[in-house]
Write a protein that holds these residues in place. Structure first.
Motif, PDB file in Angstrom:
ATOM      1  N   HIS A 192      -0.904 -12.133  -8.101  1.00 53.77           N
ATOM      2  CA  HIS A 192       0.004 -12.179  -6.955  1.00 53.77           C
ATOM      3  C   HIS A 192       0.974 -11.017  -6.893  1.00 53.77           C
ATOM      4  CE1 HIS A 192      -1.755 -15.964  -6.087  1.00 53.77           C
ATOM      5  NE2 HIS A 192      -1.415 -16.447  -7.270  1.00 53.77           N
ATOM      6  N   GLY A 193       0.750 -10.012  -7.710  1.00 54.53           N
ATOM      7  CA  GLY A 193       1.638  -8.844  -7.685  1.00 54.53           C
ATOM      8  C   GLY A 193       1.608  -8.172  -6.320  1.00 54.53           C
ATOM      9  N   PRO A 194       2.650  -7.426  -5.979  1.00 56.33           N
ATOM     10  CA  PRO A 194       2.664  -6.751  -4.678  1.00 56.33           C
ATOM     11  C   PRO A 194       1.581  -5.685  -4.603  1.00 56.33           C
ATOM     12  CG  PRO A 194       4.525  -6.048  -6.025  1.00 56.33           C
ATOM     13  CD  PRO A 194       3.831  -7.136  -6.780  1.00 56.33           C
ATOM     14  N   ALA A 195       1.054  -5.484  -3.440  1.00 53.52           N
ATOM     15  CA  ALA A 195       0.041  -4.436  -3.276  1.00 53.52           C
ATOM     16  C   ALA A 195       0.742  -3.087  -3.284  1.00 53.52           C
ATOM     17  CB  ALA A 195      -0.754  -4.652  -2.001  1.00 53.52           C
ATOM     18  N   HIS A 196       0.327  -2.181  -2.500  1.00 51.44           N
ATOM     19  CA  HIS A 196       0.770  -0.804  -2.628  1.00 51.44           C
ATOM     20  C   HIS A 196       2.263  -0.608  -2.389  1.00 51.44           C
ATOM     21  CE1 HIS A 196      -3.532   0.815  -2.164  1.00 51.44           C
ATOM     22  NE2 HIS A 196      -3.418  -0.163  -3.029  1.00 51.44           N
ATOM     23  N   HIS A 197       2.999  -0.588  -3.441  1.00 54.02           N
ATOM     24  CA  HIS A 197       4.437  -0.433  -3.347  1.00 54.02           C
ATOM     25  C   HIS A 197       4.784   1.024  -3.623  1.00 54.02           C
ATOM     26  CE1 HIS A 197       8.605  -1.622  -5.162  1.00 54.02           C
ATOM     27  NE2 HIS A 197       8.681  -0.711  -4.216  1.00 54.02           N
ATOM     28  N   HIS A 198       5.276   1.702  -2.645  1.00 57.67           N
ATOM     29  CA  HIS A 198       5.587   3.125  -2.809  1.00 57.67           C
ATOM     30  C   HIS A 198       6.999   3.322  -3.339  1.00 57.67           C
ATOM     31  CE1 HIS A 198       2.414   4.668   0.226  1.00 57.67           C
ATOM     32  NE2 HIS A 198       1.917   4.010  -0.780  1.00 57.67           N
ATOM     33  N   GLY A 199       7.174   4.413  -4.041  1.00 58.67           N
ATOM     34  CA  GLY A 199       8.497   4.900  -4.288  1.00 58.67           C
ATOM     35  C   GLY A 199       9.275   4.230  -5.395  1.00 58.67           C
ATOM     36  N   HIS A 200       8.679   4.077  -6.563  1.00 55.93           N
ATOM     37  CA  HIS A 200       9.483   3.765  -7.732  1.00 55.93           C
ATOM     38  C   HIS A 200      10.352   4.975  -7.984  1.00 55.93           C
ATOM     39  CE1 HIS A 200       7.797   0.146  -9.655  1.00 55.93           C
ATOM     40  NE2 HIS A 200       6.941   0.357  -8.698  1.00 55.93           N
ATOM     41  N   GLU A 202      -4.779  -5.735  -7.887  1.00 54.09           N
ATOM     42  CA  GLU A 202      -6.216  -5.712  -7.619  1.00 54.09           C
ATOM     43  C   GLU A 202      -6.986  -6.604  -8.595  1.00 54.09           C
ATOM     44  OE1 GLU A 202      -7.702  -3.881  -5.141  1.00 54.09           O
ATOM     45  OE2 GLU A 202      -5.725  -3.192  -4.471  1.00 54.09           O
ATOM     46  N   GLY A 203      -6.276  -7.272  -9.493  1.00 49.61           N
ATOM     47  CA  GLY A 203      -6.956  -8.107 -10.491  1.00 49.61           C
ATOM     48  C   GLY A 203      -7.631  -7.277 -11.572  1.00 49.61           C
ATOM     49  N   LEU A 204      -7.170  -6.022 -11.742  1.00 50.88           N
ATOM     50  CA  LEU A 204      -7.804  -5.125 -12.717  1.00 50.88           C
ATOM     51  C   LEU A 204      -6.904  -4.867 -13.926  1.00 50.88           C
ATOM     52  CD1 LEU A 204      -9.210  -2.552 -10.122  1.00 50.88           C
ATOM     53  CD2 LEU A 204     -10.576  -4.122 -11.528  1.00 50.88           C
TER      54      LEU A 204
END
Ligand SMILES: C[S@@+](CC[C@H](N)C(=O)[O-])C[C@H]1O[C@@H](n2cnc3c(N)ncnc32)[C@H](O)[C@@H]1O
Length: 312
Positions: free
Chosen positions: A12-20, A120-122
């Motif tokens: 359930h992690g967030p998908a493409h999170h930009h900008g750490h 992505e479950g990876l």
């Protein structure tokens, strides 16, 4: 300092999170002559992701060629200078039984990559290693494949970095070095009235910045690989050219790249050229996001070399 972590999947992690927005040691791409900011990092993430999207067919062809050269089982891949994970995810897909160690000197990039892998479950197939790859690959000795895309030119000492790559490979393992000839090109000769040849001049000025800040960009990686005791099996130059109908994101990609170029050239290029670049970036009718005449050009180089099976 070297730090390694491994992660379990977290669907359930967030998908493409930009900008750490931390401060990676090297921003990658082109130094701007000022301290790295969170905004630089976010821009680099966006440029790397758009590059991956726009040149995806090239990467698919490259990983397919690597799979042929790898011949036998690939179970451990090292992605050297992994960035946002373009190579990591392409290679996880290409080699479904493999795990990847993503190496980067930037904790922010590794955090982003880890988050994406989880989403992505990876997560269980990706480990990260935070280190300066110029000083070796900390204890890795069983890599079947080391992938280094647009990263080796950042290290201080390429010979030391390649000695580290050789030590990380198992005998018979392969390394693929991918580089590009600087920033991609987009514009026709007469893109801005009164400033013919604008893009070529800007690239030349950028070349002078690179020569100072990333002196190993454009190095002869074939010779360096051979000097490191690796047998070069493939050397390939591919001039890529995308014409209309362009991928949907091409205008945004051009805007980001030209914006980074303008930032790097502030105070270093003819002010009239900087003004002309602004016309291409300011959201008006000349803005690259609205133009119909863009052609995306980028020359990509690839070297594939093997650690000899019978050498110590
Ligand atoms: C231009 S990006 C390329 C990212 C990715 N390989 C790709 O092709 O999209 C360069 C990456 O190398 C990393 N890097 C730069 N110098 C490094 C070093 N000395 N050791 C490890 N990673 C480094 C940067 O943090 C950045 O993530």
């Amino acid at each position: 300092m070297t730090r390694s972590t491994s992660h379990t999947p977290e669907p359930h992690g967030p998908a493409h999170h930009h900008g750490h927005g931390d401060h990676p040691g090297h921003g990658g791409g082109h130094g701007h002559g000022h301290a790295h900011t969170a905004q630089d990092d976010a821009l680099l993430v966006a440029v790397l992701d758009l590059d991956a999207e726009i040149f995806a067919p090239y990467l698919t062809a490259v990983t397919s060629g690597i799979a042929e050269l790898a011949r036998d089982r690939v179970s451990h891949v090292v992605d050297l200078g992994a960035g946002t994970g373009t190579g990591t995810f392409a290679l996880l897909e290409r080699f479904p039984d493999a795990r990847v160690t993503a190496v980067d000197s930037s904790p922010a990039m590794l955090a982003l990559l880890t988050e994406r892998a989880r989403a992505e479950g990876l997560g269980d197939r990706v480990r990260t290693l935070e280190t300066d790859a110029g000083t070796g690959l900390a204890g890795i000795t069983d890599a079947d494949l080391v992938w280094a895309s647009a990263s080796l030119h950042h290290v201080d000492d390429p010979a030391a970095a390649l000695a580290g790559v050789r030590a990380a490979l198992r005998p018979g393992g392969i390394v693929a070095v991918a580089e590009m000839d600087g920033m991609p090109r987009f514009l026709p000769e007469d893109a801005v009235v009164g400033r013919p040849g604008l893009e070529a001049r800007c690239r030349e000025a950028l070349g002078a910045v690179d020569a100072e800040q990333v002196p190993h960009m454009g190095a002869d990686w074939g010779t360096l690989l051979a000097e490191a005791g690796l047998t070069v099996e493939q050397e390939h130059t591919e001039p890529l050219e995308l014409r209309a109908p362009l991928p949907a994101q091409a205008g945004t990609y051009a805007h980001l790249v030209l914006g980074r170029i303008r930032g790097a050239l502030e105070g270093r290029a003819d002010p009239a050229d900087l003004d002309a670049l602004s016309i291409l970036l300011d959201g008006g009718p000349g803005d690259v996001r609205h133009r119909e005449d863009l052609v995306v050009r980028s020359t990509r180089q690839l070297w594939v070399a093997r650690r000899p099976a019978d050498a110590p």
